[in-house]
Design an enzyme around this catalytic site. Structure first.
Site, PDB file in Angstrom:
ATOM      1  N   LYS A  76       0.807  -1.224   0.000  1.00 36.30           N
ATOM      2  CA  LYS A  76       0.000   0.000   0.000  1.00 36.30           C
ATOM      3  C   LYS A  76       0.838   1.271   0.000  1.00 36.30           C
ATOM      4  CE  LYS A  76      -4.046  -2.065   2.193  1.00 36.30           C
ATOM      5  NZ  LYS A  76      -4.983  -2.037   3.340  1.00 36.30           N
ATOM      6  N   TYR A 232      -9.644  -9.849   8.971  1.00 35.40           N
ATOM      7  CA  TYR A 232     -10.918 -10.565   8.872  1.00 35.40           C
ATOM      8  C   TYR A 232     -10.761 -12.014   8.401  1.00 35.40           C
ATOM      9  CZ  TYR A 232     -11.172 -10.306   3.737  1.00 35.40           C
ATOM     10  OH  TYR A 232     -10.935 -10.458   2.395  1.00 35.40           O
TER      11      TYR A 232
END
Length: 305
Positions: A76, A232
């Site tokens: 990122k 998650y």
């Protein structure tokens, strides 16, 4: 339903993301809008490429006709130098998780920040951020820190193995959010910070299937803490399990995962997705179901992608 004939070829670049749920979420929502949409993971671990090769992978994708890429850990921030244009908020965060290919140019955006904000407001409805200790100041961490300060955190303490990175991020945030106290603290200082905090956030990969564990000693948690995790896969991380066992207000990584996907889908297609429908699909994919009669966008559920 859309009548457009355009097709979309989208990729996800990151490490250990073959099982990511972002591709099926995007593809199912596209089906509802009558869009031809194919989303494929580009797993660095599978193809044996380092994160530093993200620029080469984007260029190859452009040559192969991709419309967009989502970007996740560890790329990122590495991707920034390969972009032709960066959205102002992504520029401020210094992290990009969505790259659009337009006229051969790479345009960077960040939907992690808006995704975390959306999740916090729905999943921790009525909770004020207050004083927060956040572990991780990398790509996801930068976006989460921005979101927390935008939500009104009065104090934000960043803890990172890369002490210099945390200090740089804290200084930049402090300059843009003078109403809050933003600082970097060492791992040795973290226990004292947690003791005085209202909330604790994990914005590191710790807890993922490929990075098991927790970023700090879970015995430091108190029932009065609110706790958020960006991981998650799995959603039931050691941090989430420990926090729920204590009775803490908990925001699992599913909220940010859905929130960033909703906003990325809108950027890529120009079509407004149904966030509640995407949330319901996510719960199905993870073996959960929204309670009958409940808005799935408000059900408690990293790196989000």
């Amino acid at each position: 339903m859309s009548t457009r004939n355009e097709s979309y070829l989208v990729g996800l670049v990151g490490d250990g993301i073959t099982e990511s749920l972002t591709p099926p979420m995007h593809e199912r929502e596209a089906d509802h809008h009558g869009l031809r949409y194919l989303y494929r993971p580009v797993d660095l671990a599978v193809i044996g490429r380092p994160g530093a090769d993200v620029g080469q992978l984007l260029s190859a994708g452009r040559d192969l006709g991709f419309n967009a890429f989502n970007i996740t850990h560890p790329c990122k921030q590495l991707v920034l130098e390969h972009l032709d244009e960066i959205d102002p908020q992504a520029e401020a965060i210094q992290a990009v998780n969505t790259v659009l290919l337009q006229d051969g140019r790479f345009i960077g955006h960040n939907t992690d920040c808006s995704g975390f904000t959306r999740g916090f407001e729905k999943g921790l409805d009525g909770v004020a951020p207050g004083r927060v200790v956040q572990f991780g100041s990398g790509g996801a961490g930068s976006a989460v820190a921005e979101a927390l300060l935008g939500l009104g955190a009065v104090q934000l303490s960043l803890v990172d193995m890369d002490v210099a990175r945390a200090a740089e991020r804290a200084a930049e945030l402090a300059a843009r959010y003078p109403q809050a106290t933003v600082e970097s603290v060492t791992a040795a200082q973290a226990p004292g910070q947690i003791a005085a905090a209202d909330g604790v956030v994990n914005a590191t990969p710790m807890g993922m299937h490929h990075h098991p564990g927790a970023p700090f000693d879970l015995d430091l948690l108190r029932p009065t803490h609110w706790v958020a995790d960006v991981v998650y896969l799995p959603m039931d991380t050691p941090l989430v399990r420990a926090a729920r066992a204590l009775g803490c207000a908990v925001l699992d990584g599913g909220h940010m995962a859905v929130g960033q996907a909703v906003d990325a889908f809108a950027l890529i297609t120009g079509t407004t997705p149904d966030s509640a429908r995407m949330r319901a699909h996510f719960l199905q994919l993870t073996g959960q179901e929204a309670p009958a009669g409940t808005d799935s966008g408000h059900v408690l559920g990293g790196d989000a992608l």
